[in-house]
Structure formats: structure tokens, C-alpha cells
Design a protein around this motif. Structure first.
Motif, PDB file in Angstrom:
ATOM      1  N   LYS A  70      -0.417  -7.162  15.241  1.00  0.00           N
ATOM      2  CA  LYS A  70      -0.293  -6.124  14.223  1.00  0.00           C
ATOM      3  C   LYS A  70       0.806  -6.440  13.207  1.00  0.00           C
ATOM      4  CE  LYS A  70      -3.450  -3.071  15.299  1.00  0.00           C
ATOM      5  NZ  LYS A  70      -4.530  -2.740  14.335  1.00  0.00           N
ATOM      6  N   VAL A  71       1.717  -7.349  13.569  1.00  0.00           N
ATOM      7  CA  VAL A  71       2.786  -7.711  12.641  1.00  0.00           C
ATOM      8  C   VAL A  71       2.228  -8.306  11.355  1.00  0.00           C
ATOM      9  CG1 VAL A  71       3.129 -10.074  13.513  1.00  0.00           C
ATOM     10  CG2 VAL A  71       5.057  -8.834  12.513  1.00  0.00           C
ATOM     11  N   PHE A  72       1.013  -8.869  11.416  1.00  0.00           N
ATOM     12  CA  PHE A  72       0.400  -9.458  10.228  1.00  0.00           C
ATOM     13  C   PHE A  72      -0.421  -8.446   9.432  1.00  0.00           C
ATOM     14  CE2 PHE A  72       0.885 -12.852  13.380  1.00  0.00           C
ATOM     15  CZ  PHE A  72       1.601 -13.781  12.652  1.00  0.00           C
ATOM     16  N   ASP A  73      -0.602  -7.241   9.983  1.00  0.00           N
ATOM     17  CA  ASP A  73      -1.443  -6.231   9.353  1.00  0.00           C
ATOM     18  C   ASP A  73      -0.613  -5.337   8.428  1.00  0.00           C
ATOM     19  OD1 ASP A  73      -3.374  -4.433   8.625  1.00  0.00           O
ATOM     20  OD2 ASP A  73      -3.518  -3.448  10.570  1.00  0.00           O
ATOM     21  N   HIS A  74      -0.131  -5.931   7.351  1.00  0.00           N
ATOM     22  CA  HIS A  74       0.601  -5.192   6.326  1.00  0.00           C
ATOM     23  C   HIS A  74       0.098  -5.649   4.962  1.00  0.00           C
ATOM     24  CE1 HIS A  74       3.514  -3.373   9.074  1.00  0.00           C
ATOM     25  NE2 HIS A  74       3.572  -4.545   9.694  1.00  0.00           N
ATOM     26  N   ASP A  75       0.017  -4.716   4.037  1.00  0.00           N
ATOM     27  CA  ASP A  75      -0.522  -5.051   2.717  1.00  0.00           C
ATOM     28  C   ASP A  75       0.229  -6.198   2.064  1.00  0.00           C
ATOM     29  OD1 ASP A  75      -2.460  -3.145   2.897  1.00  0.00           O
ATOM     30  OD2 ASP A  75      -1.411  -1.643   1.686  1.00  0.00           O
ATOM     31  N   ILE A  76       1.544  -6.161   2.137  1.00  0.00           N
ATOM     32  CA  ILE A  76       2.329  -7.198   1.461  1.00  0.00           C
ATOM     33  C   ILE A  76       2.089  -8.567   2.087  1.00  0.00           C
ATOM     34  CG2 ILE A  76       4.396  -6.893   2.900  1.00  0.00           C
ATOM     35  CD1 ILE A  76       6.031  -7.361   0.299  1.00  0.00           C
ATOM     36  N   VAL A  77       1.888  -8.612   3.413  1.00  0.00           N
ATOM     37  CA  VAL A  77       1.615  -9.881   4.095  1.00  0.00           C
ATOM     38  C   VAL A  77       0.238 -10.405   3.705  1.00  0.00           C
ATOM     39  CG1 VAL A  77       1.262 -10.978   6.337  1.00  0.00           C
ATOM     40  CG2 VAL A  77       3.143  -9.361   6.026  1.00  0.00           C
ATOM     41  N   ILE A  78      -0.757  -9.523   3.756  1.00  0.00           N
ATOM     42  CA  ILE A  78      -2.130  -9.944   3.474  1.00  0.00           C
ATOM     43  C   ILE A  78      -2.305 -10.353   2.019  1.00  0.00           C
ATOM     44  CG2 ILE A  78      -4.532  -9.183   3.376  1.00  0.00           C
ATOM     45  CD1 ILE A  78      -3.923  -7.399   5.821  1.00  0.00           C
ATOM     46  N   TYR A  79      -1.891  -9.487   1.098  1.00  0.00           N
ATOM     47  CA  TYR A  79      -2.146  -9.754  -0.318  1.00  0.00           C
ATOM     48  C   TYR A  79      -1.322 -10.924  -0.851  1.00  0.00           C
ATOM     49  CZ  TYR A  79      -4.606  -5.295  -0.251  1.00  0.00           C
ATOM     50  OH  TYR A  79      -5.487  -4.281   0.039  1.00  0.00           O
ATOM     51  N   SER A  80      -0.066 -11.025  -0.408  1.00  0.00           N
ATOM     52  CA  SER A  80       0.759 -12.138  -0.884  1.00  0.00           C
ATOM     53  C   SER A  80       0.256 -13.464  -0.336  1.00  0.00           C
ATOM     54  CB  SER A  80       2.226 -11.927  -0.500  1.00  0.00           C
ATOM     55  OG  SER A  80       2.385 -11.863   0.911  1.00  0.00           O
ATOM     56  N   SER A  81      -0.175 -13.486   0.934  1.00  0.00           N
ATOM     57  CA  SER A  81      -0.684 -14.733   1.502  1.00  0.00           C
ATOM     58  C   SER A  81      -1.986 -15.148   0.834  1.00  0.00           C
ATOM     59  CB  SER A  81      -0.889 -14.587   3.012  1.00  0.00           C
ATOM     60  OG  SER A  81      -1.864 -13.614   3.318  1.00  0.00           O
TER      61      SER A  81
END
Length: 201
Positions: free
Chosen positions: A44-55
């Protein structure tokens, strides 16, 4: 069996990160958000908007830069520290609860695998970029993209199989690195002889 599943995911994503960190993080984020497979809570640590969209945004930039000879080499140079560090962080993040000693060992394994795949990718690119035509560069880049997608998919759905792929890929990386080093030595030696031959006596 559980430890093999954990290692398959942890080390599979770490090796993929050494080739394309942003695609790997993006896949982890999307998988955690949309429940592609049943994943442990730590994903779940990867389930954040900033993580997903920036990557995903950085993946698009890398996808383009990776197809341009010598720009890809510059991009790889910038990521020489970033990808291994990312591989280590992914390894620790996907490990779950563990004692500090185990976290340290897994971080070293993840960082080492990411470094091996990164150095293989970067070294192969320098060698290929020495050729005058761009097609081999594009083919190599697309092959790397496919490798990341396949390995990440295996790590998600078939982690034990991914662990086997990682073991084979690591051996291949060592062999390719040896070949790249030998090729670069010959190229530099030829360039040096050419320069010395052009000098007046």
C-alpha cells in the motif's frame, strides 16, 4: 514457500528497477491500487497519487530519452546512483515486517541486483551507441522495456518463477558485463592508437 514468494517479489522488482525504476514503481502503484493480484499490506506504500502519477510521468520521459543515442547514456549516467538506491528501497518496502538484520540483507540484495542490471544496461548502451545506425539502440531499448514489464508481471502473479528468472538474469548480467568491458577496452585501445598515429613524428 512464503519466504520464496516474498523473495520472488522483492528481488524481482529490485532487478526490474535497475533497468527502469519509474516503470517498476508505476506498476507497483497501479497493482496496489486496482488489486491486480492479492498483495500484502506493505504494498500500500506505493498506492499514493503522487507516487503513481510522478512515476508514470518520469517513465514517459525515460521512454523517449531511452530511444535517443547518447541521450540514453547521459540518462543512465544520472541514474547510476538512483536506480540501485531505488532497488534497495523497493526491496525493503516490499519485504514487510522483518528484523533490522534481515532488512539490511534484503536492502543489499535489492540494491546489488538493481546495480547489476543497471550497469549491464548502461554498458550495453555505450557499446551499441558506438555503431553508426540507430536501429540496434531502439531494439535494445524496447527489449529492456519488455523485460521490465514481463519481470514485474511475474513478480506480481508468479513470484517463485520470477525468483528463477532473477537468478538466470543475474548470471546473464555478469556475462554481458564482462563482454561489454572487453569491447570497451578494445574500442578505447583502437581510438588511442588512431590518435597516436595521427600525431606528427
Amino acid at each position: 514457500m512464503d519466504i520464496l514468494v516474498t523473495l520472488g517479489r522483492t528481488l524481482g522488482f529490485s532487478m526490474a528497477a535497475g533497468v527502469n525504476l519509474y516503470a517498476t514503481v508505476g506498476i507497483l502503484g497501479l497493482a496496489a491500487r486496482y488489486g491486480w493480484v492479492s498483495l500484502p499490506e506493505q504494498f500500500k506504500v506505493f498506492d499514493h497519487d503522487i507516487v503513481i502519477y510522478s512515476s508514470l510521468a518520469l517513465f514517459v520521459i525515460e521512454f523517449v530519452a531511452d530511444k535517443i543515442p547518447w541521450v540514453d547514456t547521459l540518462w543512465d549516467g544520472v541514474h547510476t546512483a538512483i536506480r540501485p538506491l531505488g532497488g534497495a528501497l523497493i526491496a525493503v518496502s516490499t519485504l514487510g515486517e522483518a528484523n533490522p538484520m534481515m532488512q539490511g540483507i534484503v536492502a543489499l540484495l535489492g540494491g546489488g541486483l538493481a546495480a547489476s542490471s543497471h550497469l549491464t544496461k548502461a554498458g550495453a548502451r555505450v557499446t551499441v551507441n558506438a555503431s553508426p545506425e540507430p536501429f540496434s539502440n531502439w531494439i535494445l531499448s524496447l527489449s529492456e522495456d519488455a523485460f521490465v514489464l514481463v519481470l514485474a508481471g511475474l513478480a506480481l502473479k508468479y513470484p517463485i518463477l520470477a525468483l528463477g528468472v532473477v537468478a538466470v538474469a543475474f548470471v546473464v548480467c555478469l556475462v554481458v558485463l564482462g563482454m561489454v568491458v572487453g569491447t570497451l577496452k578494445r574500442l578505447f585501445a583502437q581510438r588511442r592508437r588512431a590518435l597516436l598515429g595521427d600525431q606528427p613524428a
